[in-house]
Design a protein around this motif. Structure first.
Motif, PDB file in Angstrom:
ATOM      1  N   PHE A 196      44.719  39.427 -17.968  1.00  0.00           N
ATOM      2  CA  PHE A 196      45.693  40.389 -17.449  1.00  0.00           C
ATOM      3  C   PHE A 196      46.865  40.552 -18.410  1.00  0.00           C
ATOM      4  N   VAL A 197      47.457  39.420 -18.830  1.00  0.00           N
ATOM      5  CA  VAL A 197      48.617  39.477 -19.725  1.00  0.00           C
ATOM      6  C   VAL A 197      48.225  40.043 -21.080  1.00  0.00           C
ATOM      7  N   GLY A 202      52.336  38.334 -15.447  1.00  0.00           N
ATOM      8  CA  GLY A 202      51.246  37.374 -15.425  1.00  0.00           C
ATOM      9  C   GLY A 202      51.545  36.175 -14.541  1.00  0.00           C
ATOM     10  N   GLY A 229      48.935  35.653 -23.624  1.00  0.00           N
ATOM     11  CA  GLY A 229      48.177  35.479 -22.379  1.00  0.00           C
ATOM     12  C   GLY A 229      47.838  34.030 -22.108  1.00  0.00           C
ATOM     13  N   VAL A 234      44.548  35.499 -15.354  1.00  0.00           N
ATOM     14  CA  VAL A 234      45.922  35.691 -15.833  1.00  0.00           C
ATOM     15  C   VAL A 234      45.919  35.933 -17.337  1.00  0.00           C
ATOM     16  N   THR A 279      51.083  32.038 -21.171  1.00  0.00           N
ATOM     17  CA  THR A 279      51.574  32.394 -19.834  1.00  0.00           C
ATOM     18  C   THR A 279      50.764  31.685 -18.762  1.00  0.00           C
ATOM     19  N   ALA A 280      49.443  31.727 -18.897  1.00  0.00           N
ATOM     20  CA  ALA A 280      48.568  31.095 -17.906  1.00  0.00           C
ATOM     21  C   ALA A 280      48.749  29.582 -17.884  1.00  0.00           C
TER      22      ALA A 280
END
Length: 217
Positions: free
Chosen positions: A187-188, A162, A104, A184, A107-108
């Motif tokens: 979420f991921v 994401g 996560g 994000v 990704t963000a």
């Protein structure tokens, strides 16, 4: 005392680097590599995705080489794993949870880096995905395995979703950058943890062995 959002994101970035370095080092231990091999695997997974991302978007020298923190954290994490690996058999669940958190975070951060370079939607999403899974792909290639991200349950898919969420929030809302990052990230991480818990996965290709390439009729 107010917490600086940029510093907080940087702290998350270092945490994600450490977690991914641990997973890479564990893979090296699993393949019975020597001390150097375990450290190389740890560094590859810890910073490999970010290095690939920075090279592709032209942000050179890459972040991992501009700040000594990243490689030092990777080396320290890998050395720790090398010497205590025998005691980590009961920590697999915790490591998997931390790995989801790292997914996560990366990704963000990757998507934010793509947005900072004014890439289009596809570029931003790919930056997020590459940052999150690039190191793992390099690790699997080095160990002569099919990349886990092509077979694992909602791993690269979670990063892809994401990245899309990041783009939507960036373009449809006026949320502060840290709020978008946090959304994000959660979420991921949530999708990855849910996939692990409920054993969710994408459909897997099936084939007839007799028709496989290289098979004689």
């Amino acid at each position: 005392m107010m917490i600086d959002a940029e510093q907080l994101i940087h702290s998350f970035d270092l945490f994600g680097t450490a977690v991914f370095a641990v997973t890479g080092a564990l893979c090296g231990v699993h393949h019975k590599l020597d001390l150097l091999g375990v450290v190389v695997f740890g560094c590859t997974v810890g910073v490999g995705g970010g290095i690939l991302r920075d090279l592709i978007i032209g942000d050179v020298p890459v972040a991992a080489l501009r700040s000594k923190s990243y490689l030092l954290i990777c080396i320290a994490s890998a050395l720790t794993v090398f010497f205590v690996a025998r005691y980590l058999s009961n920590l697999q669940k915790l490591i998997a949870i931390c790995d989801a958190i790292g997914l996560g975070v990366f990704t963000a951060i990757g998507a934010a880096k793509g947005a900072a370079f004014e890439l289009n939607t596809i570029g931003i999403v790919l930056c997020g995905v590459l940052t999150a899974v690039g190191g793992g792909i390099l690790r699997d290639v080095m160990s002569k395995s099919i990349p886990v991200v092509l077979t694992s349950d909602f791993y690269a898919t979670a990063a892809l979703l994401g990245g899309l969420v990041f783009c939507l929030l960036k373009r449809l809302t006026r949320l502060p950058d840290f709020s978008i990052f946090a959304t994000v990230f959660l979420f991921v991480t949530g999708i990855r943890l849910a996939a692990m818990h409920y054993k969710l996965h994408l459909p897997v290709a099936s084939s007839n062995d007799a028709a496989a390439p290289g098979k004689e009729s």
